[in-house]
Structure formats: C-alpha cells, structure tokens
Write an enzyme that holds these catalytic residues in place. Structure first.
Site, mmCIF file in Angstrom:
data_model
loop_
_atom_site.group_PDB
_atom_site.id
_atom_site.type_symbol
_atom_site.label_atom_id
_atom_site.label_comp_id
_atom_site.label_asym_id
_atom_site.label_seq_id
_atom_site.Cartn_x
_atom_site.Cartn_y
_atom_site.Cartn_z
ATOM 1 C CB VAL A 56 -0.943 0.003 1.222
ATOM 2 C CG1 VAL A 56 -1.740 1.300 1.294
ATOM 3 C CG2 VAL A 56 -1.886 -1.195 1.172
ATOM 4 C CB CYS A 57 4.123 1.993 1.624
ATOM 5 S SG CYS A 57 3.790 1.464 3.315
ATOM 6 N N PRO A 58 3.703 2.427 -1.496
ATOM 7 C CG PRO A 58 4.170 0.856 -3.153
ATOM 8 C CD PRO A 58 4.050 1.015 -1.672
ATOM 9 C CD GLU A 60 -1.005 5.353 2.607
ATOM 10 O OE1 GLU A 60 -2.092 5.588 3.146
ATOM 11 O OE2 GLU A 60 0.039 5.127 3.247
ATOM 12 C CB ILE A 61 5.013 7.287 -1.264
ATOM 13 C CG1 ILE A 61 5.202 6.835 0.192
ATOM 14 C CG2 ILE A 61 6.169 8.179 -1.696
ATOM 15 C CD1 ILE A 61 6.340 5.865 0.404
#
Length: 206
Positions: A56-58, A60-61
């Site tokens: 999920v992190c990329p 969001e970034i």
C-alpha cells in the site's frame, strides 16, 4: 501502539520536532534534517508509513507526490517518515514505478531507525513500524489535524488538501468550516444565529 502518546492529543499542541537523516528531493542526503527549520514560515504535512518496498505504501507516497505542487501552492510542505534507513529510501527512489519503486518523489523522506519520531507522534505499533499517520501543522508549528489509519487502509490525500484549505479559510475569515466544506463554499459563523442561517440555506446539501 505506543502508550506514551495518543496522536489525537497532539492536536492544538506543538508538533514534536525532530532531527534525523533524510533523502531530499534532489536525492542528496541531509544527515541533520530538522523539521522545525524545514517548515519555518510554511504549513506542513508530515505523514508516516510502515515500510519501504511494501504494498500500500508506494501508492500513498505517489499520491502525496502527485499533490506536492498543489500543496506548495498553498504554502504547505510535505515530509514522509518511516523506520527504514535513508539508504533504503534512496534505493526505493532509484527504483522505477513500473518495478514497484517510487521514482524521484519531491519531498524529504526521513529515516527513523530509532523509531523515536514515530513514538513521539504516537503512531508506532508493536514497537515495530508506524501506522499510516498524517499530521497537518500550521505556520506556528502547531498540529491542527491528526489522522491515523491502520496498516491495510490507504489514505485519501485529497482530504488533506481540503483541510489545508479549511484551515487557511478559518485563519483568514474567522468562520468555521461545516461538514464537507470545500474551497469556495460558504463558511459558518460560530454562533447560534450563524449555525441557524447556515442550515437554513445549506442543510439539504449536507
């Protein structure tokens, strides 16, 4: 989550300051990146995410990066923080998006190897990684918004854009912002008459 700080308790208080290594937008390493100095005279959006090279992190970034220009136009700077090293941040930036990387995102990525920053914002979970915490900081260095999502739940970065607008509207006009307020819409005077007048005109839109 760390029991030392409730992230919601930070709202209206000074944002915890920190100095730590960071990868800057030009991919240089600032070994002594300082939040207070970086945000001086600006609004700030500090967001935490669990780990580099995850799932999920990329998304969001990249969502934050795609809105950096819009936030900059509102005098708001973005800062990302995770418990990874600055070397891992740089490696992730140097990985292309089509291979699960970030490309050259245009905000500082802070290394919180000691986990002290995540602890100070109350978002460290299981003494391991940070929850998806977002903190909107005003020009005086005070936290105005604290949002925290559990690990599986990606954020809506457009909501932070809306909240920057709402904060600036309130600062400029002194009025409060009702539910779902968007830039260009009517505010509300914080009084019984003010709420009555607002609801008489806008209740059906809520």
């Amino acid at each position: 989550m760390s029991d030392a700080v409730n992230p919601m308790s930070l709202v209206t208080t000074a944002a915890p300051d920190f100095t730590a290594p960071a990868v800057m937008p030009d991919n240089s390493i600032d070994e002594g990146f300082n939040l207070k100095s970086y945000l001086a005279g600006s609004y700030g959006l500090v967001f935490f995410y669990p780990l580099d090279f995850t799932f999920v992190c990329p998304s969001e970034i990249l969502a934050h990066d795609h809105r950096v220009k819009a936030l900059a136009e509102k005098n708001c700077k973005v800062v990302a923080v995770s418990v990874d090293s600055h070397f891992t941040h740089l490696a992730w930036k140097n990985t292309s998006v089509d291979k699960g990387g970030l490309g050259n995102v245009q905000f500082p990525m802070v290394a919180d190897l000691t986990k002290s920053i995540a602890k100070s914002y109350g978002v460290l979970i299981n003494d391991a990684v940070a929850l998806r915490g977002s903190f909107l900081i005003d020009k005086n260095g005070n936290v105005q918004v604290a949002h925290v999502n559990n690990l599986p739940l990606g954020r809506n970065v457009d909501e932070m854009l809306r909240l920057v607008d709402a904060l600036q509207f309130h600062e400029e006009h002194g009025e409060v912002c009702p539910a779902g307020w968007q830039k260009g819409k009517a505010g509300m005077t914080a009084s019984p008459d003010g709420v009555a007048q607002y609801l008489a005109a806008h209740a059906s839109e809520l």
